[in-house]
Scaffold this motif. Structure first.
Motif, mmCIF file in Angstrom:
data_model
loop_
_atom_site.group_PDB
_atom_site.id
_atom_site.type_symbol
_atom_site.label_atom_id
_atom_site.label_comp_id
_atom_site.label_asym_id
_atom_site.label_seq_id
_atom_site.Cartn_x
_atom_site.Cartn_y
_atom_site.Cartn_z
ATOM 1 N N ASN A 10 0.726 -1.261 -0.034
ATOM 2 C CA ASN A 10 0.082 -0.086 0.051
ATOM 3 C C ASN A 10 0.783 1.192 0.024
ATOM 4 N N GLU A 11 0.395 2.422 0.029
ATOM 5 C CA GLU A 11 0.957 3.558 -0.264
ATOM 6 C C GLU A 11 1.920 3.860 1.051
ATOM 7 N N ASP A 12 1.713 3.440 2.454
ATOM 8 C CA ASP A 12 2.713 3.683 3.395
ATOM 9 C C ASP A 12 3.856 2.733 3.670
ATOM 10 N N ASP A 40 9.576 2.593 -6.877
ATOM 11 C CA ASP A 40 8.964 3.695 -6.167
ATOM 12 C C ASP A 40 8.484 4.716 -7.085
ATOM 13 N N ASP A 41 7.293 4.349 -7.546
ATOM 14 C CA ASP A 41 6.517 5.243 -8.958
ATOM 15 C C ASP A 41 7.591 4.636 -10.074
ATOM 16 N N ASN A 68 7.212 1.227 -2.143
ATOM 17 C CA ASN A 68 6.358 0.222 -1.726
ATOM 18 C C ASN A 68 6.030 -0.940 -2.511
ATOM 19 N N LYS A 199 -3.883 -1.755 -7.399
ATOM 20 C CA LYS A 199 -4.701 -0.816 -6.573
ATOM 21 C C LYS A 199 -5.936 -1.467 -6.216
#
Length: 428
Positions: A10-12, A40-41, A68, A199
């Motif tokens: 997840n994003e965190d 990371d992206d 992530n 997602k």
């Protein structure tokens, strides 16, 4: 052999430390080198190198990497390895971004490359048909900034399991790797299953023709004892191999010992069933790796000499029953029998918790050519003489299959029958 793990977070979440920790739980599957890649992206961070996990990665370096999503891999010592072989995961262009690719397995099409696989995984159309035509024993992890794809071969020869860490998904070669990071084991990825995670969550597709023929040598030697394969405890299977071996091949002795570490659990089972006491007979140097997976014979012979030392007090004047998981080349067991005699054992009876390894594997284990397999070239009686034992006996194949949970296995190393047509393997 080899082993890998992938996390789609997840994003965190920051996956680099989790991947790093999990590699220690997979180290037994490959000691030649390792790689760790974090997404990371659009930015990708890569760490890799030869040697053990503890030698390659520095804590401060791991903690400096953010992202992530990612995967990590440990490499096995293949017999025909190129000395300049890449330590996976490898990074490839993927449409307008990049993606990492990690593979544990062998493919039968010699012209097939990792780039071919990376290219067709970037386009998710018709994946079941593509995988159906991908012949071999493999598990695949492919990750870009938007999703993770995890694939298990249609015969289920290679293991691949699914877990969850908070709101993040994890896939790995063994349940032990999932346990090591505190993730929850969900289920085995099924033979021929293609799991896509993004997602929006998880979805799965299947190839048309599927059947489970998991490598039975995973239970005998490869997997960690705290792992589960197909819902079956590896520890329980090995313990019951020893119990069944005592039923089939009893012998009088004063104590049962295990060849550390892979023979220890079967030795406990043998002791339980035979009611002959189990004692430690050999101390293992924990800083020496698995001699079976070292890349050449001279290294294996040296490793045997420095990794084990006898406990003379327990052995002197005793009739010793030595239980080991398997005999491949005969190098280790021959040295061990001599070590026990030199320590004062008056008899050494060897019991092996699987049948003789008679056939070289081009799919999963990468055993040496059959001319080097002692079980392919010598009878049990002649093998006994060669290793210097007073007696030698193996567990039957029927009993091995039974304690591992049924007839859903590739048993080629024992019976010479592959679940698919094989000429040569191509390590990727």
């Amino acid at each position: 052999m080899s082993g890998h793990i992938g996390i789609f977070g997840n994003e965190d979440i920051n996956v680099a430390p989790l991947l790093h920790w999990s590699l220690y739980a997979l180290q037994h599957r490959g000691e030649v080198g390792s790689g760790l890649v974090v997404v990371d992206d659009d930015k990708i961070n890569e760490l890799r190198g030869p040697g053990l996990v503890s030698d390659i990665y520095k804590e401060e370096e791991i903690n400096s990497i953010k992202g992530n999503k990612g995967a990590a891999h440990v490499r096995y010592a293949f017999e025909d390895d190129d000395k300049n072989a890449t330590f996976l995961p490898e990074v490839f262009p993927c449409e307008k971004t990049q993606a990492l690719l990690s593979i544990d397995g062998n493919f039968l099409e010699k012209a097939l490359s990792r780039k071919h696989i990376a290219d067709f995984l970037c386009n998710e159309e018709d994946l079941p048909e593509k995988i159906k035509n991908l012949k071999g024993a493999y598990s695949i992890i492919h990750i870009n900034k938007d999703r993770m794809i995890a694939i298990r071969d249609p015969w289920g020869i290679k293991n691949l399991v699914l877990g969850k860490y908070d709101n993040s998904y994890v896939v790995a070669s063994e349940t032990a790797a999932i346990d090591s990071i505190g993730a929850e084991f969900l289920r085995d990825i099924l033979p021929g299953e293609i799991v896509t995670i993004d997602k929006d969550g998880l979805k799965s597709q299947f190839t048309g023709e599927r059947q489970e023929k998991n490598c039975i040598f995973e239970y005998v030697y490869i997997a960690r004892q705290d792992s589960y394969i197909g819902g079956k405890s590896v520890y329980e299977a090995r313990y019951n191999m020893g119990r069944r071996l005592a039923e089939e091949e009893p012998v009088n002795g004063d104590l049962v010992i295990g060849a550390p570490d892979s023979g220890t659990i079967a030795a406990l089972g043998y002791s339980h069933e035979s009611r002959i006491p189990y004692k430690e007979g050999i101390l293992k140097n924990r800083y020496v790796g698995r001699s079976f997976i070292l890349p050449d014979q001279r290294m294996r012979e040296k490793a045997v000499k420095i990794k084990m030392n006898p406990l003379k007090k327990n052995l002197d004047g005793k009739r010793v029953i030595l239980v080991d998981d398997s005999i491949v080349r005969g190098t280790t067991i021959k040295s061990t029998v001599k070590m026990l005699r030199d320590a004062g054992a008056i008899e050494v009876h060897v019991r092996i918790a699987c049948p003789p390894v008679k056939h070289s594997c081009d799919l999963c284990v990468d055993t040496p050519d059959e001319k080097y397999l002692i079980g392919a070239n010598l009878s049990v009686e002649d093998t006994c003489k060669e290793i210097g034992a007073d007696s030698l006996a193996y567990l039957s194949l029927d009993s091995l299959v039974s304690v591992c949970g049924g007839n859903r296995f590739c048993k080629h190393c024992f019976d010479g029958n592959y679940p698919i047509e094989v000429e040569n393997g191509n390590n990727l």
